[in-house]
Motif scaffolding. Structure first.
Motif, PDB file in Angstrom:
ATOM      1  N   ILE A  93       0.840  -1.193   0.000  1.00 16.24           N
ATOM      2  CA  ILE A  93       0.000   0.000   0.000  1.00 16.24           C
ATOM      3  C   ILE A  93       0.878   1.247   0.000  1.00 16.24           C
ATOM      4  O   ILE A  93       2.039   1.210   0.412  1.00 16.24           O
ATOM      5  CB  ILE A  93      -0.939   0.043   1.228  1.00 16.24           C
ATOM      6  CG1 ILE A  93      -0.121  -0.065   2.522  1.00 16.24           C
ATOM      7  CG2 ILE A  93      -2.004  -1.033   1.145  1.00 16.24           C
ATOM      8  CD1 ILE A  93      -0.907   0.253   3.767  1.00 16.24           C
ATOM      9  N   THR A  94       0.316   2.348  -0.460  1.00 21.47           N
ATOM     10  CA  THR A  94       0.994   3.641  -0.428  1.00 21.47           C
ATOM     11  C   THR A  94       0.040   4.680   0.132  1.00 21.47           C
ATOM     12  O   THR A  94      -1.181   4.497   0.110  1.00 21.47           O
ATOM     13  CB  THR A  94       1.432   4.077  -1.838  1.00 21.47           C
ATOM     14  OG1 THR A  94       0.265   4.241  -2.661  1.00 21.47           O
ATOM     15  CG2 THR A  94       2.361   3.057  -2.466  1.00 21.47           C
ATOM     16  N   GLY A  95       0.589   5.782   0.634  1.00 18.93           N
ATOM     17  CA  GLY A  95      -0.272   6.843   1.131  1.00 18.93           C
ATOM     18  C   GLY A  95       0.427   7.742   2.120  1.00 18.93           C
ATOM     19  O   GLY A  95       1.649   7.672   2.317  1.00 18.93           O
ATOM     20  N   LYS A 137      -9.294   7.976   6.898  1.00 22.11           N
ATOM     21  CA  LYS A 137      -9.495   7.311   5.614  1.00 22.11           C
ATOM     22  C   LYS A 137      -8.258   7.422   4.718  1.00 22.11           C
ATOM     23  O   LYS A 137      -7.717   8.515   4.498  1.00 22.11           O
ATOM     24  CB  LYS A 137     -10.704   7.926   4.901  1.00 22.11           C
ATOM     25  CG  LYS A 137     -10.952   7.417   3.489  1.00 22.11           C
ATOM     26  CD  LYS A 137     -11.328   5.953   3.457  1.00 22.11           C
ATOM     27  CE  LYS A 137     -11.685   5.517   2.034  1.00 22.11           C
ATOM     28  NZ  LYS A 137     -11.911   4.069   1.934  1.00 22.11           N
ATOM     29  N   ASP A 138      -7.806   6.267   4.227  1.00 27.91           N
ATOM     30  CA  ASP A 138      -6.698   6.155   3.266  1.00 27.91           C
ATOM     31  C   ASP A 138      -5.328   6.521   3.845  1.00 27.91           C
ATOM     32  O   ASP A 138      -4.362   6.660   3.094  1.00 27.91           O
ATOM     33  CB  ASP A 138      -6.959   6.995   2.008  1.00 27.91           C
ATOM     34  CG  ASP A 138      -8.040   6.388   1.131  1.00 27.91           C
ATOM     35  OD1 ASP A 138      -8.411   5.224   1.367  1.00 27.91           O
ATOM     36  OD2 ASP A 138      -8.519   7.079   0.216  1.00 27.91           O
ATOM     37  N   GLN A 139      -5.221   6.666   5.156  1.00 32.17           N
ATOM     38  CA  GLN A 139      -3.921   6.941   5.760  1.00 32.17           C
ATOM     39  C   GLN A 139      -3.326   5.664   6.355  1.00 32.17           C
ATOM     40  O   GLN A 139      -4.041   4.709   6.670  1.00 32.17           O
ATOM     41  CB  GLN A 139      -4.051   8.011   6.850  1.00 32.17           C
ATOM     42  CG  GLN A 139      -4.378   9.396   6.306  1.00 32.17           C
ATOM     43  CD  GLN A 139      -4.446  10.439   7.403  1.00 32.17           C
ATOM     44  OE1 GLN A 139      -5.110  10.250   8.415  1.00 32.17           O
ATOM     45  NE2 GLN A 139      -3.766  11.554   7.212  1.00 32.17           N
ATOM     46  N   ILE A 140      -2.007   5.659   6.495  1.00 27.38           N
ATOM     47  CA  ILE A 140      -1.294   4.579   7.174  1.00 27.38           C
ATOM     48  C   ILE A 140      -0.978   5.092   8.572  1.00 27.38           C
ATOM     49  O   ILE A 140      -0.340   6.140   8.720  1.00 27.38           O
ATOM     50  CB  ILE A 140      -0.005   4.206   6.417  1.00 27.38           C
ATOM     51  CG1 ILE A 140      -0.338   3.805   4.971  1.00 27.38           C
ATOM     52  CG2 ILE A 140       0.732   3.078   7.129  1.00 27.38           C
ATOM     53  CD1 ILE A 140       0.887   3.690   4.072  1.00 27.38           C
ATOM     54  N   LYS A 176     -11.067   1.952   8.114  1.00 26.65           N
ATOM     55  CA  LYS A 176     -10.862   3.057   7.176  1.00 26.65           C
ATOM     56  C   LYS A 176      -9.390   3.324   6.870  1.00 26.65           C
ATOM     57  O   LYS A 176      -9.070   3.935   5.853  1.00 26.65           O
ATOM     58  CB  LYS A 176     -11.511   4.335   7.728  1.00 26.65           C
ATOM     59  CG  LYS A 176     -13.041   4.273   7.754  1.00 26.65           C
ATOM     60  CD  LYS A 176     -13.602   4.092   6.357  1.00 26.65           C
ATOM     61  CE  LYS A 176     -15.119   4.179   6.297  1.00 26.65           C
ATOM     62  NZ  LYS A 176     -15.781   3.037   6.929  1.00 26.65           N
ATOM     63  N   VAL A 177      -8.481   2.904   7.740  1.00 22.92           N
ATOM     64  CA  VAL A 177      -7.059   3.136   7.473  1.00 22.92           C
ATOM     65  C   VAL A 177      -6.586   2.182   6.386  1.00 22.92           C
ATOM     66  O   VAL A 177      -7.189   1.133   6.148  1.00 22.92           O
ATOM     67  CB  VAL A 177      -6.209   2.960   8.748  1.00 22.92           C
ATOM     68  CG1 VAL A 177      -6.750   3.809   9.879  1.00 22.92           C
ATOM     69  CG2 VAL A 177      -6.120   1.497   9.166  1.00 22.92           C
ATOM     70  N   LYS A 178      -5.481   2.544   5.727  1.00 19.75           N
ATOM     71  CA  LYS A 178      -4.897   1.673   4.701  1.00 19.75           C
ATOM     72  C   LYS A 178      -3.981   0.617   5.298  1.00 19.75           C
ATOM     73  O   LYS A 178      -3.828  -0.478   4.743  1.00 19.75           O
ATOM     74  CB  LYS A 178      -4.102   2.515   3.695  1.00 19.75           C
ATOM     75  CG  LYS A 178      -4.886   3.009   2.509  1.00 19.75           C
ATOM     76  CD  LYS A 178      -3.934   3.593   1.475  1.00 19.75           C
ATOM     77  CE  LYS A 178      -4.633   3.834   0.154  1.00 19.75           C
ATOM     78  NZ  LYS A 178      -3.688   4.357  -0.867  1.00 19.75           N
ATOM     79  N   GLY A 179      -3.321   0.967   6.405  1.00 20.75           N
ATOM     80  CA  GLY A 179      -2.382   0.047   7.027  1.00 20.75           C
ATOM     81  C   GLY A 179      -2.001   0.549   8.400  1.00 20.75           C
ATOM     82  O   GLY A 179      -2.304   1.692   8.767  1.00 20.75           O
ATOM     83  N   ILE A 185      -6.106  -5.476   5.149  1.00 17.12           N
ATOM     84  CA  ILE A 185      -5.295  -4.363   5.647  1.00 17.12           C
ATOM     85  C   ILE A 185      -3.943  -4.905   6.118  1.00 17.12           C
ATOM     86  O   ILE A 185      -3.891  -5.744   7.023  1.00 17.12           O
ATOM     87  CB  ILE A 185      -5.988  -3.643   6.823  1.00 17.12           C
ATOM     88  CG1 ILE A 185      -7.408  -3.213   6.444  1.00 17.12           C
ATOM     89  CG2 ILE A 185      -5.151  -2.452   7.284  1.00 17.12           C
ATOM     90  CD1 ILE A 185      -7.487  -2.189   5.340  1.00 17.12           C
TER      91      ILE A 185
END
Length: 378
Positions: free
Chosen positions: A30-32, A54-57, A90-93, A121
């Motif tokens: 994953i990236t972000g 949302k979309d954050q690591i 909601k997080v990416k990782g 995840i």
């Protein structure tokens, strides 16, 4: 790093700094944007399902996470999930110092890792989270990538160094629109004393629950709703909710807030909603270097009273004393703005999360009772 039967994992920042660790959760890349949370050992379930992330690591600064597992998805009397702030992670990782493999809690039905795998995840553990947190505090959140490999697979660092340079900044993306409800949703309360519209930018479940517990009907509306559409619902008040992303690009939301202010509609902003009200009032909004991401942050008002709050925001307002607005709260540590109030209209906002899920309860009753008083429904 020497691996036995563990899965290798790499965390890498755009400046080329990288950390080797052991993978947990899904085997994925994953990236972000990478940021942090200082919540203690409890509260990780609420944090992972908070749409503001949302979309954050997310890096958890607490040294051990997962100690009480994950409960079943049980709904309360309002049909809202208990202990979860939304329906999904909601997080990416996630980035941990140590993952607790054997949780202990009477409500736990699975481990944190089982939940991460179920929702695809990835995570990494055995990372020096202290040194990374110090980097965030000095330099701000960072873009980067996280990859968890299969056991026995060897990471290709040169390939990752090329990939990390192609990551696009999320600051130009309307992330809030992606987490907003897609159609109007009503929470009917028999014999309610009033109705509140929540303009949904990623509203936490406990905001809805708190309003319902105060005998108020709640109507959740999508991001695309404008002032006229909301007023047709005849609400006693409007809440601009918390949510993810850059407030300055949400032009439609800012127009809505401006109309609410112009027409004296009882309005409260929370988190992202606070910044939108500030922008509508003419304040300047900027991305913070030392973001406020934790459960024990002190705010102060103009009477020198201090309160412990839960905060989760990376943007802040300044030049706020415009068009009738003044400061309501400021952060005790760095003196940044944490609240606005209009001097004559029933409108105010807070950057912190008064619903306290997770976090301290100091401001839960005062903030929501203030909003109810503005609506004149008692």
């Amino acid at each position: 790093m020497i691996y036995n039967n563990e899965r290798p994992a790499i965390l890498m920042f755009q400046d080329g700094t990288y950390f080797e660790g052991i993978g947990i959760g899904a085997t994925a890349k994953i990236t972000g944007e990478i940021t942090f949370s200082t919540i203690p050992g409890s509260g990780y379930i609420e944090a992972l399902t908070d749409s503001t992330f949302k979309d954050q690591i997310i890096l958890f600064t607490y040294p051990s996470i997962g100690n009480y597992g994950v409960p079943d998805k049980i709904r309360d009397e309002y049909g809202i999930l208990r202990q979860f702030e939304s329906e999904t992670i909601k997080v990416k990782g996630i980035i941990l110092n140590e993952y607790c493999e054997k949780p202990s809690h009477y409500e736990s039905i699975r481990t944190l890792e089982d939940w991460l795998i179920e929702e695809n995840i990835p995570g990494i553990q055995w990372i020096d989270t202290r040194i990374i947190t110090q980097k965030f505090v000095k330099e701000g959140s960072k873009l980067g990538l996280l990859q968890v490999y299969n056991a026995g697979e060897k990471p290709n660092l040169e390939e990752l160094k090329k990939a990390v340079q192609t990551i696009e900044t999320p600051s130009n993306k309307n992330i809030a629109a992606n987490v907003s409800v897609k159609k109007l949703k009503k929470y009917i309360k028999p014999d309610s004393k009033g109705s509140v519209v929540i303009y949904d930018l990623g509203a936490k479940n406990n905001i809805i629950r708190t309003l319902l517990s105060k005998n108020l009907e709640v109507v959740l509306v999508p991001y695309l709703y404008d002032y006229d559409m909301i007023m047709k619902l005849n609400p006693n008040g409007v809440i601009l909710s918390n949510g993810p992303g850059n407030p300055t690009i949400l032009k439609q939301s800012i127009r809505l807030a401006r109309k609410l202010i112009e027409n004296n509609v009882p309005t409260m902003g929370i988190g992202l909603g606070h910044n939108i009200i500030g922008l509508a009032a003419g304040a300047f909004c900027y991305k913070m270097t030392a973001e406020h991401r934790g459960g024990r942050t002190t705010v102060e008002n103009d009477t020198d009273h201090c309160y412990i709050t839960f905060q989760n925001h990376g943007y802040c307002l300044k030049d706020i004393n415009k068009n009738g607005f003044a400061e309501l709260f400021h952060d005790k540590d760095d003196n940044t703005n944490e609240g606005l109030i209009h001097e004559s209209k029933p409108i105010f906002s807070v950057a912190f999360n008064p619903e306290a899920s997770p976090g301290a309860l100091d401001m839960k009753e005062p903030i929501f009772e203030k909003f109810i008083k503005y609506m004149e429904v008692d």
